[in-house]
Design an enzyme around this catalytic site. Structure first.
Site, PDB file in Angstrom:
ATOM      1  N   GLU A   1       0.063  -1.212   5.658  1.00 53.04           N
ATOM      2  CA  GLU A   1       1.297  -0.809   6.548  1.00 53.04           C
ATOM      3  C   GLU A   1       0.970   0.679   7.102  1.00 53.04           C
ATOM      4  O   GLU A   1       1.314   1.090   8.184  1.00 53.04           O
ATOM      5  CB  GLU A   1       2.462  -0.768   5.772  1.00 53.04           C
ATOM      6  CG  GLU A   1       3.621  -0.681   6.889  1.00 53.04           C
ATOM      7  CD  GLU A   1       4.117   0.844   6.933  1.00 53.04           C
ATOM      8  OE1 GLU A   1       4.834   1.009   8.025  1.00 53.04           O
ATOM      9  OE2 GLU A   1       3.687   1.387   6.056  1.00 53.04           O
ATOM     10  N   GLU A   2       0.268   1.491   5.911  1.00 55.93           N
ATOM     11  CA  GLU A   2       0.385   2.886   6.202  1.00 55.93           C
ATOM     12  C   GLU A   2      -0.937   3.188   7.284  1.00 55.93           C
ATOM     13  O   GLU A   2      -1.137   4.433   7.716  1.00 55.93           O
ATOM     14  CB  GLU A   2      -0.068   3.721   5.080  1.00 55.93           C
ATOM     15  CG  GLU A   2       1.178   3.400   4.101  1.00 55.93           C
ATOM     16  CD  GLU A   2       2.468   4.003   4.374  1.00 55.93           C
ATOM     17  OE1 GLU A   2       2.527   4.750   5.516  1.00 55.93           O
ATOM     18  OE2 GLU A   2       3.481   3.832   3.797  1.00 55.93           O
TER      19      GLU A   2
ATOM     20  N   ASP B   1      12.479  -0.706   4.951  1.00 60.45           N
ATOM     21  CA  ASP B   1      11.319   0.473   4.905  1.00 60.45           C
ATOM     22  C   ASP B   1      12.042   1.589   5.605  1.00 60.45           C
ATOM     23  O   ASP B   1      10.920   2.279   6.677  1.00 60.45           O
ATOM     24  CB  ASP B   1      10.177  -0.012   5.435  1.00 60.45           C
ATOM     25  CG  ASP B   1       8.871   0.748   4.998  1.00 60.45           C
ATOM     26  OD1 ASP B   1       9.060   1.714   4.172  1.00 60.45           O
ATOM     27  OD2 ASP B   1       7.921   0.569   5.704  1.00 60.45           O
TER      28      ASP B   1
ATOM     29  N   HIS C   1       6.194   9.723   1.662  1.00 64.86           N
ATOM     30  CA  HIS C   1       4.980  10.556   1.849  1.00 64.86           C
ATOM     31  C   HIS C   1       4.848  12.174   1.351  1.00 64.86           C
ATOM     32  O   HIS C   1       3.869  12.544   1.366  1.00 64.86           O
ATOM     33  CB  HIS C   1       4.669  10.539   3.491  1.00 64.86           C
ATOM     34  CG  HIS C   1       4.597   8.944   3.913  1.00 64.86           C
ATOM     35  ND1 HIS C   1       3.775   8.867   5.098  1.00 64.86           N
ATOM     36  CD2 HIS C   1       4.790   8.103   3.459  1.00 64.86           C
ATOM     37  CE1 HIS C   1       3.691   7.891   5.273  1.00 64.86           C
ATOM     38  NE2 HIS C   1       4.608   7.241   4.462  1.00 64.86           N
TER      39      HIS C   1
ATOM     40  N   ASP D   1       0.778  -1.137  -0.287  1.00 67.12           N
ATOM     41  CA  ASP D   1      -0.096  -0.083  -0.118  1.00 67.12           C
ATOM     42  C   ASP D   1       0.783   1.342   0.049  1.00 67.12           C
ATOM     43  O   ASP D   1       1.880   1.121   0.501  1.00 67.12           O
ATOM     44  CB  ASP D   1      -1.116  -0.084   1.027  1.00 67.12           C
ATOM     45  CG  ASP D   1      -0.465  -0.055   2.547  1.00 67.12           C
ATOM     46  OD1 ASP D   1       0.821  -0.798   2.604  1.00 67.12           O
ATOM     47  OD2 ASP D   1      -0.589   0.650   3.475  1.00 67.12           O
TER      48      ASP D   1
HETATM   49 ZN   LIG Z   1       6.793   2.220   4.232  1.00 67.74          ZN
END
Ligand SMILES: [Zn+2]
Length: 415
Positions: free
Chosen positions: A165-166, A193, A387, A100
């Site tokens: 995950e987000e 990550d 992000h 995701d």
């Molecule tokens: Zn991530």
């Protein structure tokens, strides 16, 4: 066939990396939790693509674990495991990356199309290219190079593509661990990550997180006659300042972390009265606290409670606090866990630097694994543009990460 054949193969994978990133960027995989467009269809289309891609490239052991979620078309949030067999399944090397991505955010700030890959020399642009396609691509390229050169793995290598995950991992790693835990404590688990631009940071620990909303209640009145009420803003402002004491009373430092101390920061502030000549009867604000694992959150809360009581008594107001988030840190991955040494050896070989174990401010998926007693590290070579607008990542970093992963996967475990 040995390690040098594998690294040669990885060095020659630039076109494959670009092609895989191009496909991944074009399938957003946004959680239905988001309200903003584009489509919040979840991870299913992306996982369907990955499955086909992996099958085409010789991966025969693929398992999908669906977490039910009726908010998305198809009703499931799929997690995928691609396993490459080694001499034994004991001590499997896991690469865990998430499919995701976060929404593009303010489109005016993007100079490229978020869901269309742009290639500029070594640099790729697009939502997700770094977070977490870099991890996906590095894992896939490492596994492909090992398979395509016919190099024998001492232990299984598994790439785990997790959902959600987000937005909290309820349909991702949390679901897996609670329903279909594929890990064992002697496995080697890497979460690519997060990390430093030179690959020198191996994250093994995180701080506890506390997000607190404070609400101070006094009594509203006309500002020309303050005696007729109780000014909640004055009390609230005092409370903010007095909460700074936490930096002293809970002032321990641990050099594993950057910054080395706990942090207690006033952040969001609610608006109170709309006009200047009214004494506010309510005042509300939030704190973001990141606390060293040395301090149990119950102790921190007791300190906070004491300060709140002091202000309440002195100013004749009511002070309440409520937790928006409260996440006790998991036990750190031990420094002598095999994964720490294996990644350090690989980074020394590939990057030529001595990596150090670090702790961070909290909130990675690694905590889910650590809480289950599964030692894991968060490691990759990245600039951390995640992000933001114009998210980007370097092909050369993906190549380095793939080599480190291959090095770890091919290294023998000490008995
Ligand atoms: Zn991530």
């Amino acid at each position: 066939m040995g390690f040098s054949d594998v690294t040669e193969k990885i060095d020659a994978s630039t076109e494959d990396i670009i092609e895989l990133e191009r496909e991944l960027v074009a399938i957003p995989a946004l959680s239905p939790t988001y309200e903003a467009p584009p489509d919040q269809t979840g991870e299913a289309p992306k996982v369907a693509f990955l499955r086909k891609y992996l099958e085409q490239h010789g991966f025969s052991d693929l398992t999908v674990i669906d977490a039910p979620d009726d908010r998305v078309p198809g009703g499931v949030r799929p997690n995928l495991v691609a396993r490459v067999a080694g001499k034994t399944s004991k001590g499997t090397t896991w690469i865990m990356a998430h499919t995701d991505v976060v929404p593009p955010g303010d489109m005016d700030k993007w100079t490229t199309e978020p869901f269309e890959l742009k290639v500029d020399g070594d640099r790729l642009f697009g939502r997700g290219v770094e977070d977490n396609h870099q991890g996906i691509v590095a894992g896939v390229m490492a596994a492909r190079a090992i398979m395509e050169t016919g190099t024998e793995l001492p232990r299984d290598l598994a790439i785990l593509f997790v959902a959600d995950e987000e937005c909290g991992s309820k349909y991702g790693i949390d679901y897996l661990l609670e329903n279909d835990n594929p890990f064992s404590p002697d496995d080697v688990i890497i979460v690519p990550d997060g990390g430093a631009a030179d690959g020198s940071e191996i994250e093994v620990a995180e701080k506890s997180i506390m997000w607190i909303e404070f609400r101070v209640t006094g009594e509203q009145c006309h500002a020309s006659m303050p005696d007729k009420g109780t000014n909640a803003l004055r009390a609230g402002a005092n409370l903010i300042v007095r909460l700074d004491e936490l930096n002293k009373t809970l002032g321990k430092a641990d050099e594993l972390f950057a910054p080395p101390t706990s942090t207690f920061e006033p952040t969001k502030k609610e608006a109170n009265v709309p006009n200047v000549n009214t004494i506010p009867g309510e005042d509300s604000f939030c704190f973001d606290c990141r606390v060293l694992p040395d301090y149990p959150l119950a102790d921190v809360e007791a300190e906070i409670e004491k300060i709140c009581q002091g202000v309440a008594e002195e100013f004749g107001v009511e002070v309440k606090h409520e937790f928006i988030q409260k996440e006790e840190a998991a036990t750190a991955t031990p420094m002598d866990a095999p994964v720490v040494g294996l990644v350090r050896d690989a980074v020394r070989e590939i990057h030529g630097v001595e990596a150090k174990a670090v702790g961070i401010g909290g909130g990675t998926v690694a905590a889910f694994l650590r809480r289950k007693g599964l030692p894991c590290v968060v490691w990759s070579t990245m600039e951390e543009t995640m992000h933001g607008p114009d998210e980007n990542a370097l092909i050369s970093n993906m190549i380095k990460d793939a080599k480190v992963i291959a090095h770890v996967a091919l290294a023998e475990l000490a008995d």
